[in-house]
Design a protein around this motif. Sequence first.
Motif, PDB file in Angstrom:
ATOM      1  N   PHE A 662       0.833  -1.192   0.000  1.00  0.00           N
ATOM      2  CA  PHE A 662       0.000   0.000   0.000  1.00  0.00           C
ATOM      3  C   PHE A 662       0.873   1.249   0.000  1.00  0.00           C
ATOM      4  O   PHE A 662       1.740   1.418   0.863  1.00  0.00           O
ATOM      5  CB  PHE A 662      -0.924   0.001   1.214  1.00  0.00           C
ATOM      6  N   VAL A 663       0.621   2.120  -0.982  1.00  0.00           N
ATOM      7  CA  VAL A 663       1.335   3.387  -1.118  1.00  0.00           C
ATOM      8  C   VAL A 663       0.347   4.502  -0.787  1.00  0.00           C
ATOM      9  O   VAL A 663      -0.514   4.824  -1.597  1.00  0.00           O
ATOM     10  CB  VAL A 663       1.896   3.562  -2.541  1.00  0.00           C
ATOM     11  N   PRO A 664       0.407   5.090   0.402  1.00  0.00           N
ATOM     12  CA  PRO A 664      -0.614   6.067   0.804  1.00  0.00           C
ATOM     13  C   PRO A 664      -0.465   7.402   0.081  1.00  0.00           C
ATOM     14  O   PRO A 664       0.643   7.884  -0.160  1.00  0.00           O
ATOM     15  CB  PRO A 664      -0.374   6.228   2.309  1.00  0.00           C
ATOM     16  N   GLN A 674      -2.103   6.768   5.306  1.00  0.00           N
ATOM     17  CA  GLN A 674      -0.905   6.185   5.911  1.00  0.00           C
ATOM     18  C   GLN A 674      -1.283   5.315   7.112  1.00  0.00           C
ATOM     19  O   GLN A 674      -0.704   4.247   7.326  1.00  0.00           O
ATOM     20  CB  GLN A 674       0.065   7.275   6.337  1.00  0.00           C
ATOM     21  N   LEU A 675      -2.279   5.751   7.876  1.00  0.00           N
ATOM     22  CA  LEU A 675      -2.736   4.950   9.015  1.00  0.00           C
ATOM     23  C   LEU A 675      -3.267   3.609   8.536  1.00  0.00           C
ATOM     24  O   LEU A 675      -2.979   2.563   9.128  1.00  0.00           O
ATOM     25  CB  LEU A 675      -3.813   5.715   9.786  1.00  0.00           C
ATOM     26  N   ARG A 676      -4.050   3.626   7.458  1.00  0.00           N
ATOM     27  CA  ARG A 676      -4.565   2.373   6.912  1.00  0.00           C
ATOM     28  C   ARG A 676      -3.417   1.433   6.535  1.00  0.00           C
ATOM     29  O   ARG A 676      -3.424   0.244   6.859  1.00  0.00           O
ATOM     30  CB  ARG A 676      -5.395   2.642   5.654  1.00  0.00           C
ATOM     31  N   ALA A 677      -2.448   1.981   5.812  1.00  0.00           N
ATOM     32  CA  ALA A 677      -1.355   1.153   5.306  1.00  0.00           C
ATOM     33  C   ALA A 677      -0.520   0.573   6.448  1.00  0.00           C
ATOM     34  O   ALA A 677      -0.144  -0.610   6.433  1.00  0.00           O
ATOM     35  CB  ALA A 677      -0.484   1.976   4.365  1.00  0.00           C
ATOM     36  N   LEU A 687       1.867  -4.574   3.175  1.00  0.00           N
ATOM     37  CA  LEU A 687       3.059  -3.783   3.457  1.00  0.00           C
ATOM     38  C   LEU A 687       2.787  -2.322   3.151  1.00  0.00           C
ATOM     39  O   LEU A 687       1.950  -1.991   2.301  1.00  0.00           O
ATOM     40  CB  LEU A 687       4.238  -4.276   2.606  1.00  0.00           C
ATOM     41  N   CYS A 688       3.486  -1.444   3.839  1.00  0.00           N
ATOM     42  CA  CYS A 688       3.355  -0.002   3.638  1.00  0.00           C
ATOM     43  C   CYS A 688       4.640   0.527   3.006  1.00  0.00           C
ATOM     44  O   CYS A 688       5.743   0.229   3.468  1.00  0.00           O
ATOM     45  CB  CYS A 688       3.094   0.703   4.969  1.00  0.00           C
ATOM     46  N   LEU A 689       4.491   1.309   1.935  1.00  0.00           N
ATOM     47  CA  LEU A 689       5.635   1.931   1.276  1.00  0.00           C
ATOM     48  C   LEU A 689       5.263   3.380   0.962  1.00  0.00           C
ATOM     49  O   LEU A 689       4.443   3.639   0.096  1.00  0.00           O
ATOM     50  CB  LEU A 689       5.993   1.188  -0.017  1.00  0.00           C
ATOM     51  N   THR A 700      11.340  -3.961   0.118  1.00  0.00           N
ATOM     52  CA  THR A 700       9.889  -4.184   0.223  1.00  0.00           C
ATOM     53  C   THR A 700       9.421  -5.183  -0.821  1.00  0.00           C
ATOM     54  O   THR A 700       8.635  -6.097  -0.521  1.00  0.00           O
ATOM     55  CB  THR A 700       9.128  -2.859   0.068  1.00  0.00           C
ATOM     56  N   LEU A 701       9.903  -5.045  -2.049  1.00  0.00           N
ATOM     57  CA  LEU A 701       9.519  -5.996  -3.087  1.00  0.00           C
ATOM     58  C   LEU A 701      10.097  -7.374  -2.813  1.00  0.00           C
ATOM     59  O   LEU A 701       9.436  -8.396  -3.073  1.00  0.00           O
ATOM     60  CB  LEU A 701       9.966  -5.489  -4.452  1.00  0.00           C
ATOM     61  N   ASP A 702      11.311  -7.452  -2.282  1.00  0.00           N
ATOM     62  CA  ASP A 702      11.883  -8.756  -1.911  1.00  0.00           C
ATOM     63  C   ASP A 702      10.946  -9.491  -0.954  1.00  0.00           C
ATOM     64  O   ASP A 702      10.666 -10.688  -1.126  1.00  0.00           O
ATOM     65  CB  ASP A 702      13.252  -8.576  -1.244  1.00  0.00           C
TER      66      ASP A 702
END
Length: 753
Positions: A662-664, A674-677, A687-689, A700-702
């Motif tokens: 998730f990219v907020p 951002q809170l959701r992510a 994951l949050c990015l 993150t992608l790994d």
Amino acid sequence: MHFDVVHAADPRFLGGTSSALRAELKAARQCEVSCGLLPFLGQRTRELGVFDTRTAATIEQSNAVWLTGSEEATCDILLAHHPAVFERMPSSPVRIRPRRVVCVVHHPLFDGNRVPQYDLTVVGRVLDRLFGVPVAFAPVGPKVRSQFNSIGTESPPLLRHDLYNMVDAAEWALPERSAPAGIASLGRHTRGDPAKWPSSADDLRAAYPDAPNFAIKVLGGVPEPIQPWIGSNWQISPFAQSSVPDFLRRLDFYVYFHSRQWVEAFGVCIAEAMASGLVTVLDPSFESLFEDGAVYCNIVETRSVIERLIASPSTYLQQSNAAKELVRRKFAIDQYPQRMARLYDDLELRRPSWLENSRTVGSGCSPGKTAESVTPESAPRRVGKKRRVLLVATNGIGLGHITRLMAIAERLPDDMDPIFFTRSAGSALAHARGHAVDYTPSGLAIGVTDESWNRAYAQELVTAVEAFDASAVVFDGNRPFPGLIAVAECRRDLAWIWIRRALWRLSHNFEPGVQDIFDMVIEPGEFAHDEDHGPTRDMPGAVAVPPVLLLDPGSGLPRREAAAKLGVNPDRFTVAVQLGSQRNFDLEDLPSLIFADLARRNVQTVQVLNPLAPPPKQEWPSVLRTSVYPLAECASAIDLLVTTAGYNSFHESILGGIPSIFVPNQAPEMDDQQLRAVYAQTAGLGLCLRYSESDRVTTTLDLALSDAFRTEVRRRLGRLNFVNGAAMAAKAVEQLVFSIRADRPLHAAIARM
């Protein structure tokens, strides 16, 4: 159309009145009586229009025709349930013509301090003028009848017989009970209303002794004022209707005393306990109603009475059987034919043929049919003209507002006609899904001032309301704008509904008064609700529903069909990247870094373009490109999704079981994406990015592409239980639109231009 009986009632009530209505509808169905239901919203409540869930389910299962007041219909008897519902005239006429009207008095005229609970004279006048026939009042028990008798010559006409509440004894049937051998369990199930409880600490402890040989069990909670008085042996559980039979099964004694400031009109909870065979201990004031079905004593004698019954198992069993027999003889829905026969006789009406065939007590129902009656086999769910609803979507940054409205529109019943009146740039998507759309461009799109646009918009909205003969306006947007508010304030004859999502930022300003413009506020569920501390978190009056999605999870295309729609190979691992419109928030270099990193891996990548997004700044040769709406339709072909944390994309991913990054969107005017992510990441569901974390793209992608991560995410996502709140939101809109409205004074409920 002609009905034997029409029930005019407020289905929002949670207590005994709704229990009585449910029993009436069950009995009518059991006896195949032609029956109509007129939902009549009387007293103003914060959750306007939302029926009690148990009552709504019973209505669905009954043979009653849902009447809206506009139909030309007749009936023998119209039962108007609860006087306080009928203290005001509705703003539109009711075209049902009964032969007689009976106001069923489910609520006392006065409380224990002789304070009037409603204006009896006004109630009689409203019903008389609304239906144009004589009105009689039917007490539901002797306590209410005695109050009528106490007002002497001012009392309106009463039925000769009380119209007792009924219970379905089959719902409460339990095996034969025996006296407790060890610790005795005593308790009650009731609302957390202080008036329903003893009014002093001494009385409470007398009714429910704090002693080692007693366990006090309560279902439904205890009002805050009396909580300091409870003993150490109490077990308190939250109320849930499904748990009531099991709760009563685990009791040995049902003990019910209420405040001296209260008068119990009937006591459905008591009747339910007796139907389950519970030995019931009551104040002597109930004896004329429940006769030998209960044990009566002053509150201070409760403990000694219970101990005597424990000491005599044969007496305990005898009293348990007497309770069940009393309910069977006096209050069970099997007695419906005899009850209705008395009612017809009291009103001096000719009995219908089905009653002539049911004269013997206990003979059950042997209905007869008349040519003019609506029979159960032919009864439609609802009759009358369609109701049109204007669905107003604001022009959001993405597609959330209009998508939620489509989710609701596509679950409305066939006799509701949704029309989109929207300034959303996504209006073409609604049109493509077969919806009627009237598009009004936003002020920004046509380069005018907010003030002039709102003046023009108000006129356009009024014109649309009149041209389409709309019954309701459903608005989805963060802030109602002045043009909408202006029309809402003058067209009070319409139903105004606000779909308002949660998770506002702490810094966002919210004006509570704007909520009062709407008859109903529906809040779509938020997966991260527990961490929502924004200004709408504890706002009273909102109707909470589960997360609202356009498609039910699992209802999308099979993998090969979904892959074909995305333009990808179904046999390869597929990463879909959909990063929203980016119209108000530039993700800078993050998309390029993500695509470049994915290009180095043995995965198939597809960029899903948002229909509202501008042309991409850059193309990547190894990345497929498509535009698909709704993306959830192709979920089965996506092995990893990189998406924004907007309401729709987030909940489609989480509840659709798609491992996601998730990219907020962190623009200050947006909800707290951002809170959701972060919540999803902490819960092991994604994951949050953030856009600023370019150095974390590879790691993150790994993690996201590892088998262990995706297996664990799918395992956790598979544990989630989900009901699409779109159907519940549509049901709330339906209930409000098809009910008679008398919740406001007439002067405040009519159109004033």
